[in-house]
Every structure is written in structure tokens, then in C-alpha cells.
Design an enzyme around this catalytic site. Structure first.
Site, PDB file in Angstrom:
ATOM      1  CG  ASN A 180      -1.744   1.239   1.358  1.00 35.11           C
ATOM      2  OD1 ASN A 180      -1.785   2.052   0.427  1.00 35.11           O
ATOM      3  ND2 ASN A 180      -2.415   1.408   2.490  1.00 35.11           N
TER       4      ASN A 180
ATOM      5  CE  LYS B 215      -0.238   3.367   4.728  1.00 37.73           C
ATOM      6  NZ  LYS B 215      -0.152   3.517   6.173  1.00 37.73           N
TER       7      LYS B 215
ATOM      8  CG  HIS C 199      -5.813   1.853   5.216  1.00 34.75           C
ATOM      9  ND1 HIS C 199      -5.413   2.834   6.084  1.00 34.75           N
ATOM     10  CD2 HIS C 199      -4.752   1.018   5.065  1.00 34.75           C
ATOM     11  CE1 HIS C 199      -4.155   2.601   6.442  1.00 34.75           C
ATOM     12  NE2 HIS C 199      -3.734   1.504   5.840  1.00 34.75           N
TER      13      HIS C 199
ATOM     14  CD  GLU D  18      -3.090   5.628   6.566  1.00 29.98           C
ATOM     15  OE1 GLU D  18      -3.075   5.668   5.321  1.00 29.98           O
ATOM     16  OE2 GLU D  18      -2.158   5.135   7.241  1.00 29.98           O
TER      17      GLU D  18
ATOM     18  CD  GLU E 234      -3.256  -2.243   7.338  1.00 30.12           C
ATOM     19  OE1 GLU E 234      -2.158  -2.473   6.847  1.00 30.12           O
ATOM     20  OE2 GLU E 234      -3.877  -1.187   7.133  1.00 30.12           O
TER      21      GLU E 234
ATOM     22  N   GLY F 270       2.599   2.580  10.785  1.00 29.31           N
ATOM     23  CA  GLY F 270       3.544   3.690  10.638  1.00 29.31           C
ATOM     24  C   GLY F 270       4.293   4.051  11.903  1.00 29.31           C
TER      25      GLY F 270
ATOM     26  CB  SER G  13       5.423  -1.460  12.011  1.00 32.15           C
ATOM     27  OG  SER G  13       5.017  -0.127  12.271  1.00 32.15           O
TER      28      SER G  13
END
Ligand code: 13P
Length: 247
Positions: A11, A13, A92, A94, A163, A169, A208
Site C-alpha cells: 500500500n 498510500k 483502511h 486512514e 491492521e 507507521g 510496521s
């Protein structure tokens, strides 16, 4: 035991470039990726640039809940498909937190993906507070129920990504034990809706993942690959991660 082909997904992003497409394609197409599926989800504008990448699957990072029409700035499942995608990320964290995507919207997006022939990679995961309050299983169950309780037929057409928000991150991946526990809980929950599909569905771990921790994560019984963010922007490391899924 059900054999599930490992899937390692990138991904990107809102990162990447034409140059990265070329570099990634060159490296991955020369590698021996037999026995694993590799999926790249770059920004949608880069999808048509993957012209040499027959061995690789492509995906979008998001899609519209609508089929077509006056929705300025949106991308439909069909447009993604025409750009080369066969998968699409849905839900996701985000998207959930920064763009306020809720359960109802995400169900509509999964339905759009499936009805167009794209495989949704449906993302679930708890945040730090929810984990600390020992609500992880409950949160995952609610997120999964939002799609698969009312539409169990969508499960056989899906990939799931676990996730944990606190691992995204941050450099702090879940331990293999923590991840396995969550993956097993996800599979168990999904088995209530369709036991056969639940045993076959691929559940990816994201948060991560790097070349150092991928091997231990992927060796867990219910972890069928990874959804990789930051490390997927480094071609050599991403290839390393893909190869860990073969071990
Ligand atoms: P990182 O690998 O950068 O933690 O991102 C994970 C992720 O969000 C993939 O979808």
C-alpha cells in the site's frame, strides 16, 4: 488443513512516482515469486504505468460506493478495473479516521467492488485505547459484522487485512503472538457467517511490517501474508518481505 496461497500487498498510500513504478517492476518481475501472490496498490494514477507487470496483481486504495455518475473526484470500481486493478483496499484505518468512512459506507464499497469483479481487501483493526481496554475482539467483530453478517456471500470474494491502528507507521508491529490471536479471532468470527469461506479467506497482517519481522509474522497459522506500507516503497526490502512469505 486448508491451503491458502500467501498474498503480500503493497500500500503505497499517497506516495510513489513513475520512477518507483519502473524500479519496482524491474525488480519484482525478475524475482522468483512462484507460490505467492504479490499485489501492488499504488495511487490510482500510476496503475496504467505497470505495463510490464503480468506476474503482479494491481489494486486501488479506495473506490466510490457509486457505480457511475456526477461524483466529482471519485473513482468507480469499473474505472479502477480499466486502469488495471483486480483488487481494491476498503476501509483502511486512514479512510475510517481521516475521511470518516463508516460501517454503512464500507458495506456499500465492498458490494461495489464485488459486483464489478474486484476483490476487496477489507481492513479492520483496533486502536491503542481499544486494545488497552481489552476491546480488540469486540471491535474486530463489529467491523466484520458490518459487512459479512448481512452479506455472508461477500466473504468468499474477499481478502481481510488486520491492521492494528497502533502499529501503522509507528515502527511498533504487533508481535507474532498478538497478531495470530487477532487473526484467529477474525477467522472464528467469520466462520459464524460462512465456515467454508472463513477457512479459505486470506487474512493479511499490516502495521510496521519490515524485512526483519515478516518471517516470524507470516509463519503463524492464521497469517496469510501482509499489507505493507512504508517498507513497500523500498523495492529491495519489499521483495525481501515477499520472499519471507515463501519460506
Ligand atoms: P506501515 O507498514 O507503514 O506501518 O503501514 C501499514 C499500512 O497501513 C498498510 O496498509
Amino acid at each position: 488443513m486448508t491451503q491458502r496461497t500467501p498474498l503480500v500487498a503493497a500500500n503505497w498510500k499517497m506516495n510513489g512516482s513513475k520512477a518507483l513504478v519502473a524500479e519496482m517492476t524491474t525488480l519484482l518481475t525478475r524475482a522468483d515469486l512462484q507460490g505467492i501472490d504479490v499485489l501492488l496498490c499504488p495511487p490510482a494514477t500510476l496503475l496504467p504505468l505497470f505495463t510490464q507487470a503480468e506476474k503482479l496483481a494491481l489494486g486501488g486504495q479506495n473506490l466510490s460506493q457509486f457505480q457511475a455518475g456526477a461524483y466529482t473526484g471519485e473513482l468507480s470500481a469499473s474505472l479502477l478495473q480499466q486502469a488495471g486493478a483486480s483488487y481494491v483496499l476498503v476501509g483502511h484505518s486512514e479512510r475510517r479516521t481521516l475521511f470518516a468512512e463508516d460501517d454503512e459506507l464500507l458495506l456499500a464499497k465492498v458490494q461495489q467492488a464485488v459486483s464489478t469483479g474486484l476483490t476487496p481487501v477489507f481492513c479492520v483493526g483496533e486502536n491503542l485505547q481499544q486494545r488497552q481496554q481489552e476491546k480488540t475482539t469486540e471491535v474486530l467483530a463489529k467491523q466484520l459484522a458490518a459487512v459479512y453478517a448481512s452479506h455472508p456471500e461477500l466473504l468468499a470474494k474477499s481478502v481481510i487485512a488486520y491492521e492494528p491502528v497502533w502499529a501503522i507507521g509507528t515502527g511498533e508491529a504487533a508481535t507474532p503472538e498478538q497478531a495470530q490471536q487477532a487473526h484467529a479471532a477474525i477467522r472464528q468470527q467469520l466462520a459464524r457467517y460462512d465456515a467454508t469461506a472463513a477457512s479459505k479467506v486470506r487474512i493479511l497482517y499490516g502495521g510496521s511490517v519490515n524485512a526483519g519481522n515478516a518471517g516470524a509474522l507470516f509463519s503463524e497459522a492464521d497469517i496469510d501474508g501482509g499489507l505493507v506500507g512504508g517498507a513497500s516503497l523500498k523495492p529491495a526490502e519489499f521483495l525481501e518481505i515477499c520472499l519471507r512469505a515463501k519460506d
